[in-house]
Design an enzyme around this catalytic site. Structure first.
Site, PDB file in Angstrom:
ATOM      1  N   ASP A 184       0.833  -1.197   0.000  1.00  0.00           N
ATOM      2  CA  ASP A 184       0.000   0.000   0.000  1.00  0.00           C
ATOM      3  C   ASP A 184       0.872   1.252   0.000  1.00  0.00           C
ATOM      4  OD1 ASP A 184      -2.398   1.432   0.020  1.00  0.00           O
ATOM      5  OD2 ASP A 184      -3.284   0.153   1.563  1.00  0.00           O
TER       6      ASP A 184
ATOM      7  N   ASP B 209       3.132   5.125 -16.209  1.00  0.00           N
ATOM      8  CA  ASP B 209       4.169   4.856 -17.204  1.00  0.00           C
ATOM      9  C   ASP B 209       5.206   3.870 -16.678  1.00  0.00           C
ATOM     10  OD1 ASP B 209       3.011   6.525 -19.057  1.00  0.00           O
ATOM     11  OD2 ASP B 209       4.358   8.213 -18.702  1.00  0.00           O
TER      12      ASP B 209
END
Length: 540
Positions: A148, A210
């Site tokens: 997380d 990306d």
């Protein structure tokens, strides 16, 4: 501790990434996670009961072979040597014992940590402890890590995005140096995802997306699916809207997915009482059409036969686990019907149709819209019922219930398709619309002027006109198709840019074409599934 790390993490000469080594997760993971259903109301018996029920109900046999522990499994403090500890009240036999229990029954075990200095639930985070925590997980027999992004400490001189990249890249490096890397489920993109009430641009979100396919096998890209309630206490309302919100984020990101890396729209919430059975089945069918991870967050022992039946539908699971790993993309949206499609490994074409309206309705879809030859005869297999019918020109869908999803495999002897569908801006969600008189962006209405076909030579044509998209002097237009004209040829890049081969400029919403910028909102577009990505990145 250093000797343990050295013993467990063996350096390899080639550092592998998920999309560079798809064998780590050649298809999207399937299994169970406790979070959306139980949050911190977890204990050892929940996971043993879940495993036993998944075996007896046929879920393991259907492919759901991962059982993942989410937040709150920890002791509040690290051990004196700095290593993590489990909560011995919640896990009296320990995580190692639980892993053995699961492995003996054919499951793999996953666990949760946080890239920051504290988890979202307030337990010890991994920042500054990455190597020792990885060694601990290996020594416990863990197969999968969900990492997380709460409470990340930003180092001086770094942006938030740069700090997240540094931390997730470090975990990736650690895993890549293992002889048997853990499957790495990442949460970084979710911390940069769009909230249009407060965020003015998507640049950081796109930037994270990306690089995230090179650092792990899957990534949460947006908000959590709405949970059942506080620690297992039911709180009704909003769950269908939450499914649709994550679906809406997923459709913007298809260009990033390929075998070894999967966009993750979060858990399947099967036993939530405010969802109709058709909404539950739609959730499953849409996620499978995306080749998304199928991770159930429900109380498995109490699942009904009807719920288990759709979760174990072999035909739809095969779509999710298809060897091409493609994410289905939008053919059209008109406010009532969402139409999606993609190629499948055996040459079939997937057709998925969601009724977003509030009434039972019927519709017809031309096969040309799905990228198929309208003159060809196809066999359409209904993946819910297994029934087949012959179709030519169009396929008719009758009496589709509100929020239900029809899903078909279309096959023929020719096994040929053309990338076809919407071209839309992933910030404004407006569609490229082309007529002989004008080309621009407008609200998506599902007309033929908003459904585009992309040829292998880079020509782009709307179904409404036998003409090709062209660029000249900063303007977009439709002109008679000429395969030798580079002003009609386009490259599509991982950054979402649509670049004219002759001029090198980018399609820009509201401005025709302009110089290509860096992840600019008005220059990032989603294109139909199957369009080949180019390495052409002319950023100025």
């Amino acid at each position: 501790m250093l000797s343990l790390i050295c013993a467990l993490l063996i350096h390899l000469s080639h550092v592998s990434a998920s999309i560079e080594d798809p064998s780590i997760s050649p298809t999207p993971p399937m299994g169970f996670n406790n979070w959306a259903r139980f949050e911190c109301a977890l204990n050892e018996s929940l996971f043993t009961a879940t495993a036993d029920a998944m075996v007896s109900k046929g879920l393991l046999a259907a492919g759901y072979n991962r059982i993942n522990i989410d937040d709150c499994w920890f002791s509040n403090y690290r051990a004196e040597n700095g290593s993590l500890q489990w909560n011995s009240t919640l896990f009296p036999n320990g995580i190692i014992w639980l892993g053995q229990y699961l492995h003996e029954r054919g499951f793999k075990i996953g666990i949760y940590e946080d890239a920051g200095n504290m988890t979202c639930g307030g337990y010890p985070g991994s920042q500054g402890h990455e190597h020792e925590d990885a060694a601990t997980f290996v020594s416990w027999g863990i197969d999968y890590l969900k990492l997380d992004g709460c409470n990340v400490v930003i180092q001086k001189g770094r942006t938030n995005e740069e700090q997240f990249k540094a931390l997730y890249s470090l975990w990736h490096e650690i895993f890549s140096n293992m002889t048997s890397p853990l499957v790495f489920s990442q949460s970084a993109p979710a911390y940069f995802s769009p909230d249009f009430q407060t965020v003015q641009n998507n640049t950081d979100w796109y930037t994270v997306m990306d690089w995230i396919p090179t650092t792990g096998e899957l990534a949460r890209h947006s908000d959590d699916i709405k949970v059942y309630g506080t620690n297992g206490h039911w709180e009704p309302g909003g769950h269908w809207d939450s499914i649709m919100a994550n679906y809406g984020f997923e459709v913007r990101l298809a260009r990033y997915q390929k075998c070894g890396y999967y966009n993750d729209p979060d858990f399947l919430i099967v036993d939530f009482p405010d969802l109709t059975i058709e909404e539950k089945k739609s959730h499953f069918a849409l996620w499978a059409s995306f080749s998304a991870p199928l991770i159930i967050s429900s109380y498995i022992p109490d699942l009904t036969q009807e719920e288990v039946a759709y979760l174990t539908n072999k035909e739809i699971i095969a779509v999710d686990q298809d060897a091409l790993c493609l994410q289905a993309t939008l053919v059209s949206q008109d406010g009532n019907w969402d139409v999606l499609t993609k190629d499948l490994a055996n040459g079939d074409r997937l057709l998925t149709v969601l009724n977003r309206g509030e009434e039972t309705s019927s519709t017809k879809i031309s096969l040309e819209r799905v990228g198929l030859d309208p003159d060809e005869i196809y066999t359409a297999k209904d993946l819910w019922t297994g029934s087949t019918k012959t179709v030519q020109g169009t396929i008719s869908l009758r009496n589709i219930i509100s929020h239900a999803t029809a899903i078909f495999r279309l096959s023929s002897s020719s096994l040929a398709s053309t990338p076809t569908g919407m071209i839309f801006n992933t910030f404004s969600m407006k569609c490229l619309t082309g007529t002989p008189h004008s080309v621009g962006f407008s609200n998506c209405t599902g007309t033929d002027s908003q459904v585009w076909q992309v040829s292998t030579s880079g020509l782009i044509s709307p179904l409404s006109a036998q003409m090709c998209l062209a660029e000249e002097d900063g303007y977009l237009s439709l002109t008679d198709c000429n395969i030798s004209s580079q002003y009609q040829q386009w490259n599509y890049t991982i950054s979402g840019n649509l670049i004219n081969r002759a001029s090198g400029v980018c399609v820009t919403e509201s401005r025709g074409t302009t110089r290509c910028g860096y992840e600019k909102d008005n220059q990032v577009f989603a294109l139909p599934s199957g369009v080949e990505l180019s390495d052409d990145t002319r950023i100025i």
